[in-house]
Scaffold this motif. Structure first.
Motif, short mmCIF file in Angstrom:
data_model
loop_
_atom_site.label_atom_id
_atom_site.label_comp_id
_atom_site.label_asym_id
_atom_site.label_seq_id
_atom_site.Cartn_x
_atom_site.Cartn_y
_atom_site.Cartn_z
N GLY A 127 6.87 70.00 47.34
CA GLY A 127 6.65 71.28 46.38
C GLY A 127 7.32 72.26 46.80
N ALA A 128 7.35 72.60 48.23
CA ALA A 128 7.69 73.96 48.81
C ALA A 128 9.03 74.07 48.35
CB ALA A 128 7.35 74.02 50.27
N PRO A 129 10.14 73.07 48.85
CA PRO A 129 11.43 73.17 48.55
C PRO A 129 11.80 73.30 47.17
CG PRO A 129 11.03 71.48 50.26
CD PRO A 129 9.71 72.00 49.57
N ALA A 130 11.06 72.57 46.33
CA ALA A 130 11.00 72.64 44.73
C ALA A 130 10.86 74.08 44.28
CB ALA A 130 10.16 71.78 43.88
N VAL A 131 9.79 74.74 44.76
CA VAL A 131 9.40 76.19 44.56
C VAL A 131 10.55 77.05 44.90
CG1 VAL A 131 7.77 77.98 44.70
CG2 VAL A 131 7.17 75.86 44.37
N GLY A 132 11.09 76.92 46.04
CA GLY A 132 12.05 77.65 46.68
C GLY A 132 13.38 77.79 46.12
N TRP A 133 13.82 76.51 45.34
CA TRP A 133 15.10 76.20 44.87
C TRP A 133 14.88 77.18 43.39
CZ3 TRP A 133 19.53 74.22 45.58
CH2 TRP A 133 20.85 73.87 44.52
N GLY A 134 13.66 76.96 42.68
CA GLY A 134 13.49 77.37 41.57
C GLY A 134 13.48 78.78 41.68
N VAL A 135 12.85 79.46 42.63
CA VAL A 135 12.81 80.87 42.60
C VAL A 135 14.15 81.59 42.98
CG1 VAL A 135 11.94 82.73 44.25
CG2 VAL A 135 10.18 81.20 43.63
N GLY A 136 14.75 80.69 43.94
CA GLY A 136 16.14 81.32 44.36
C GLY A 136 17.15 81.20 43.30
N ASP A 137 17.02 80.11 42.41
CA ASP A 137 17.84 80.17 41.38
C ASP A 137 17.71 80.95 40.21
OD1 ASP A 137 20.05 78.56 39.89
OD2 ASP A 137 18.47 78.06 38.33
N ALA A 138 16.38 81.15 39.99
CA ALA A 138 16.09 82.49 39.11
C ALA A 138 16.52 83.86 39.38
CB ALA A 138 14.65 82.18 38.75
N VAL A 139 16.36 84.19 40.81
CA VAL A 139 16.62 85.43 41.54
C VAL A 139 18.15 85.39 41.38
CG1 VAL A 139 16.96 86.66 43.24
CG2 VAL A 139 14.67 85.67 42.64
N HIS A 140 19.01 84.37 41.66
CA HIS A 140 20.48 84.46 41.67
C HIS A 140 21.00 84.67 40.19
CE1 HIS A 140 24.23 82.32 41.71
NE2 HIS A 140 24.44 83.17 42.49
N THR A 141 20.42 83.99 39.36
CA THR A 141 20.70 84.09 37.95
C THR A 141 20.58 85.48 37.42
OG1 THR A 141 20.27 81.71 37.44
CG2 THR A 141 20.68 83.06 35.51
N SER A 142 19.29 85.95 37.58
CA SER A 142 19.09 87.18 37.03
C SER A 142 20.04 88.32 37.63
CB SER A 142 17.55 87.70 37.50
OG SER A 142 17.29 88.70 37.31
N LEU A 143 20.41 88.38 39.13
CA LEU A 143 21.07 89.25 39.61
C LEU A 143 22.73 89.11 39.19
CD1 LEU A 143 19.62 89.30 43.45
CD2 LEU A 143 19.52 90.97 41.29
N LEU A 144 23.02 87.84 38.87
CA LEU A 144 24.29 87.81 38.54
C LEU A 144 24.50 88.55 36.91
CD1 LEU A 144 25.43 83.92 39.00
CD2 LEU A 144 26.38 86.17 40.06
N HIS A 145 23.58 88.32 36.29
CA HIS A 145 23.46 89.13 34.94
C HIS A 145 23.60 90.63 35.11
CE1 HIS A 145 22.63 89.90 30.86
NE2 HIS A 145 21.55 90.58 31.10
N THR A 146 22.52 91.12 36.05
CA THR A 146 22.62 92.59 36.50
C THR A 146 24.04 92.91 36.99
OG1 THR A 146 20.29 92.42 37.04
CG2 THR A 146 21.41 94.32 38.07
N ALA A 147 24.56 92.07 37.92
CA ALA A 147 25.86 92.66 38.40
C ALA A 147 27.04 92.62 37.23
CB ALA A 147 26.43 91.61 39.23
N GLN A 148 26.79 91.88 36.15
CA GLN A 148 27.73 91.80 35.01
C GLN A 148 27.69 93.09 34.20
OE1 GLN A 148 27.16 88.07 32.45
NE2 GLN A 148 29.26 88.76 31.30
N GLN A 149 26.30 93.29 34.12
CA GLN A 149 25.94 94.66 33.29
C GLN A 149 26.61 95.76 34.27
OE1 GLN A 149 22.02 94.39 32.75
NE2 GLN A 149 21.99 94.27 30.71
#
Length: 198
Positions: free
Chosen positions: A37-59
């Motif tokens: 579970g810990a790696p799955a949570v880490g993957w999900g959190v990391g992907d969500a943060v990365h996607t959000s920041l890419l959107h912020t960078a685009q803006q």
């Protein structure tokens, strides 16, 4: 076939109490949950943060642009000019006055941090927003990825730590129950311990 002590422990060691078996299974489930579970949570959190920041960078890239600004004074502590391409970033240097012309044709000035080694008359790049005000550079893809990785590692560590802490809390709870049961049993048989039958 001879049974090893470890296998006997799982199959029904008469000295193992029910609470020992329950604790062992709960512990295994929690440790397995931490491992999977810990790696799955880490993957999900990391992907969500990365996607959000890419959107912020685009803006930010849509709202900011670079302009060429001319230094109106020497960078602090500089006595001779240096190559602006190889100059330090100047992150900790005091800001200096620069001038540039905005897209609207209006000349503007502001104090910004510049690379070490620049003197009055040198040109430096400055990020500005749509209103012509000095702004931070937009977030890069590499920064978004790095922050995503850090967030993922933190999320995995937090999830794993939480499950392992829960495992330890379960152990303490069962240990407390066993000690209480032992104490009650000792109160029952303790007074007669060591007495010889008459």
């Amino acid at each position: 076939m001879r049974t090893t002590p470890h296998r006997r422990e799982w199959r029904g060691n008469p000295l193992r109490r029910r609470s020992d078996r329950v604790e062992t299974w709960v512990g295994l489930v929690l440790v397995a949950g931490a491992a999977v579970g810990a790696p799955a949570v880490g993957w999900g959190v990391g992907d969500a943060v990365h996607t959000s920041l890419l959107h912020t960078a685009q803006q930010e890239r849509a709202e900011r642009h670079r302009v060429a600004a001319v230094l109106l004074e020497d960078a602090p502590g500089v006595s001779s000019p240096a190559d602006p391409e190889t100059a330090d970033s100047g992150v900790n240097a005091p800001p200096v006055l620069v001038r540039w012309t905005g897209r609207d044709g209006v000349e503007r000035t502001a104090r910004v941090q510049v690379g070490a080694g620049l003197v009055a008359g040198d040109t430096t790049a400055v990020w500005v927003d749509r209103g012509g005000r000095v702004a931070l550079p937009p977030l890069s893809r590499a920064q978004a990825e790095a922050y995503g990785i850090v967030a993922g590692i933190g999320g995995a560590g937090a999830a794993g730590g939480l499950l392992l802490a829960l495992r330890w809390a379960v152990h303490l709870r069962f240990e407390r129950q066993r000690l209480d049961a032992w104490e009650q049993e000792w109160r029952r048989v303790g007074p007669d311990w060591g007495k010889r039958p008459t």
